[in-house]
Design a protein around this motif. Sequence first.
Motif, PDB file in Angstrom:
ATOM      1  N   ARG A   1       0.679  -1.283   0.081  1.00 57.31           N
ATOM      2  CA  ARG A   1       0.101   0.142  -0.146  1.00 57.31           C
ATOM      3  C   ARG A   1       1.051   1.038   0.587  1.00 57.31           C
ATOM      4  O   ARG A   1       0.568   2.538   0.688  1.00 57.31           O
ATOM      5  CB  ARG A   1      -0.535   0.179   0.938  1.00 57.31           C
ATOM      6  CG  ARG A   1      -1.369  -1.259   1.367  1.00 57.31           C
ATOM      7  CD  ARG A   1      -2.641  -1.121   1.869  1.00 57.31           C
ATOM      8  NE  ARG A   1      -3.688  -0.105   1.796  1.00 57.31           N
ATOM      9  CZ  ARG A   1      -4.513   0.543   2.810  1.00 57.31           C
ATOM     10  NH1 ARG A   1      -4.819  -0.465   3.853  1.00 57.31           N
ATOM     11  NH2 ARG A   1      -5.631   1.689   3.094  1.00 57.31           N
ATOM     12  N   LEU A   2       2.306   1.292   0.527  1.00 56.49           N
ATOM     13  CA  LEU A   2       2.942   2.091  -0.131  1.00 56.49           C
ATOM     14  C   LEU A   2       3.293   2.522  -1.246  1.00 56.49           C
ATOM     15  O   LEU A   2       3.979   1.739  -2.404  1.00 56.49           O
ATOM     16  CB  LEU A   2       4.019   1.958   0.907  1.00 56.49           C
ATOM     17  CG  LEU A   2       5.308   3.303   1.408  1.00 56.49           C
ATOM     18  CD1 LEU A   2       4.437   3.959   2.253  1.00 56.49           C
ATOM     19  CD2 LEU A   2       6.161   2.672   1.643  1.00 56.49           C
ATOM     20  N   ARG A   3       3.379   3.677  -1.735  1.00 56.97           N
ATOM     21  CA  ARG A   3       3.453   3.939  -2.938  1.00 56.97           C
ATOM     22  C   ARG A   3       4.240   5.321  -3.607  1.00 56.97           C
ATOM     23  O   ARG A   3       4.978   5.270  -4.051  1.00 56.97           O
ATOM     24  CB  ARG A   3       1.627   4.994  -3.808  1.00 56.97           C
ATOM     25  CG  ARG A   3       1.357   6.146  -3.548  1.00 56.97           C
ATOM     26  CD  ARG A   3       0.443   6.780  -4.166  1.00 56.97           C
ATOM     27  NE  ARG A   3       0.349   7.757  -3.585  1.00 56.97           N
ATOM     28  CZ  ARG A   3      -0.285   9.624  -4.257  1.00 56.97           C
ATOM     29  NH1 ARG A   3      -1.161   8.809  -5.190  1.00 56.97           N
ATOM     30  NH2 ARG A   3      -0.900   9.691  -3.686  1.00 56.97           N
ATOM     31  N   VAL A   4       5.235   4.984  -2.343  1.00 59.04           N
ATOM     32  CA  VAL A   4       6.325   6.087  -2.854  1.00 59.04           C
ATOM     33  C   VAL A   4       8.004   4.383  -2.043  1.00 59.04           C
ATOM     34  O   VAL A   4       6.901   3.989  -0.881  1.00 59.04           O
ATOM     35  CB  VAL A   4       7.441   7.553  -2.030  1.00 59.04           C
ATOM     36  CG1 VAL A   4       5.737   7.982  -2.146  1.00 59.04           C
ATOM     37  CG2 VAL A   4       6.558   7.115  -0.823  1.00 59.04           C
ATOM     38  N   SER A   5       8.981   4.986  -2.034  1.00 54.69           N
ATOM     39  CA  SER A   5       9.534   4.615  -1.549  1.00 54.69           C
ATOM     40  C   SER A   5       9.954   4.691   0.345  1.00 54.69           C
ATOM     41  O   SER A   5       9.194   5.593   1.162  1.00 54.69           O
ATOM     42  CB  SER A   5      11.171   4.633  -1.658  1.00 54.69           C
ATOM     43  OG  SER A   5      11.815   6.106  -1.149  1.00 54.69           O
TER      44      SER A   5
ATOM     45  N   ALA B   1      -0.283   7.632 -12.178  1.00 59.25           N
ATOM     46  CA  ALA B   1      -0.007   7.138 -13.167  1.00 59.25           C
ATOM     47  C   ALA B   1       1.527   6.263 -12.681  1.00 59.25           C
ATOM     48  O   ALA B   1       2.102   6.940 -11.487  1.00 59.25           O
ATOM     49  CB  ALA B   1       1.260   7.725 -14.209  1.00 59.25           C
ATOM     50  N   ASN B   2       1.526   5.130 -13.354  1.00 54.34           N
ATOM     51  CA  ASN B   2       2.402   3.938 -12.123  1.00 54.34           C
ATOM     52  C   ASN B   2       1.965   3.648 -11.261  1.00 54.34           C
ATOM     53  O   ASN B   2       2.704   3.584 -10.324  1.00 54.34           O
ATOM     54  CB  ASN B   2       3.796   4.747 -12.734  1.00 54.34           C
ATOM     55  CG  ASN B   2       3.431   4.380 -14.369  1.00 54.34           C
ATOM     56  OD1 ASN B   2       3.526   3.998 -15.198  1.00 54.34           O
ATOM     57  ND2 ASN B   2       4.778   5.559 -14.386  1.00 54.34           N
ATOM     58  N   ALA B   3       0.717   4.612 -10.841  1.00 50.49           N
ATOM     59  CA  ALA B   3       0.722   3.740  -8.578  1.00 50.49           C
ATOM     60  C   ALA B   3       1.033   2.801  -8.864  1.00 50.49           C
ATOM     61  O   ALA B   3       1.867   1.790  -7.850  1.00 50.49           O
ATOM     62  CB  ALA B   3      -0.463   4.511  -8.803  1.00 50.49           C
ATOM     63  N   ASP B   4       0.102   1.905  -9.648  1.00 49.44           N
ATOM     64  CA  ASP B   4       0.083   0.649  -9.169  1.00 49.44           C
ATOM     65  C   ASP B   4       2.069  -0.268  -9.460  1.00 49.44           C
ATOM     66  O   ASP B   4       2.062  -1.210  -8.604  1.00 49.44           O
ATOM     67  CB  ASP B   4      -0.259  -0.885 -10.068  1.00 49.44           C
ATOM     68  CG  ASP B   4      -1.990  -0.396  -9.822  1.00 49.44           C
ATOM     69  OD1 ASP B   4      -1.979   0.427  -9.155  1.00 49.44           O
ATOM     70  OD2 ASP B   4      -2.688  -0.492 -10.664  1.00 49.44           O
ATOM     71  N   VAL B   5       2.474   0.053 -10.722  1.00 49.66           N
ATOM     72  CA  VAL B   5       3.865  -0.437 -10.424  1.00 49.66           C
ATOM     73  C   VAL B   5       5.045   0.083  -9.519  1.00 49.66           C
ATOM     74  O   VAL B   5       5.926  -0.988  -8.719  1.00 49.66           O
ATOM     75  CB  VAL B   5       4.624  -0.305 -11.724  1.00 49.66           C
ATOM     76  CG1 VAL B   5       6.097   0.292 -11.752  1.00 49.66           C
ATOM     77  CG2 VAL B   5       3.760  -0.471 -13.099  1.00 49.66           C
ATOM     78  N   ARG B   6       4.374   1.607  -8.959  1.00 51.13           N
ATOM     79  CA  ARG B   6       4.924   2.005  -8.012  1.00 51.13           C
ATOM     80  C   ARG B   6       5.150   1.382  -6.597  1.00 51.13           C
ATOM     81  O   ARG B   6       5.983   1.031  -5.673  1.00 51.13           O
ATOM     82  CB  ARG B   6       4.778   3.053  -7.961  1.00 51.13           C
ATOM     83  CG  ARG B   6       5.504   4.026  -8.799  1.00 51.13           C
ATOM     84  CD  ARG B   6       4.987   5.760  -9.146  1.00 51.13           C
ATOM     85  NE  ARG B   6       4.597   5.936  -8.561  1.00 51.13           N
ATOM     86  CZ  ARG B   6       3.678   7.155  -8.059  1.00 51.13           C
ATOM     87  NH1 ARG B   6       3.783   7.494  -8.814  1.00 51.13           N
ATOM     88  NH2 ARG B   6       3.710   8.529  -6.896  1.00 51.13           N
ATOM     89  N   ALA B   7       3.994   0.725  -6.517  1.00 52.81           N
ATOM     90  CA  ALA B   7       2.795   0.183  -5.051  1.00 52.81           C
ATOM     91  C   ALA B   7       4.044  -1.295  -5.080  1.00 52.81           C
ATOM     92  O   ALA B   7       3.980  -1.789  -3.524  1.00 52.81           O
ATOM     93  CB  ALA B   7       1.862   0.136  -4.788  1.00 52.81           C
ATOM     94  N   VAL B   8       3.644  -2.135  -5.974  1.00 55.29           N
ATOM     95  CA  VAL B   8       4.348  -3.958  -6.191  1.00 55.29           C
ATOM     96  C   VAL B   8       5.659  -3.466  -5.471  1.00 55.29           C
ATOM     97  O   VAL B   8       6.543  -3.797  -5.576  1.00 55.29           O
ATOM     98  CB  VAL B   8       4.657  -3.604  -7.571  1.00 55.29           C
ATOM     99  CG1 VAL B   8       5.086  -5.283  -7.687  1.00 55.29           C
ATOM    100  CG2 VAL B   8       3.006  -4.677  -8.220  1.00 55.29           C
TER     101      VAL B   8
END
Length: 128
Positions: A33-37, A88-95
Amino acid sequence: MSSDPHLAWRSPAVSAGDDVLRRRIRNIARAGRLRVSEERALSLVSAMGTGAVLTLLRQPEGQRDLGLADAAREAAVAAITSEAATPANADVRAVATALRASMDRITVLTKGESALLSELLDRIADAE
């Protein structure tokens, strides 16, 4: 939280608080559920907390906007988790962030491979 970075850096209380915050952010990351590092999330939440406290302390006692801390916390949560509107790209960033948070559980990679993967995952997690 101190506004003097040298005092805060050496404070056992600040270190203990950072440890608690780091564990909570790691749990959010492991849940995907975290979308940043994790480092960016820690810095953002710390900055929000410090800023909110200093702002409240500058306001005259009895006139302090006690809802400010809640609003700042909610803004920070929205900025670091996938609860907010999906960019944009939130799913990829969360993964990427979830995988980065689980690197200590991956045993099939060499130290060099782990370091490279961690660096790449951090870059993906923080991509705008």
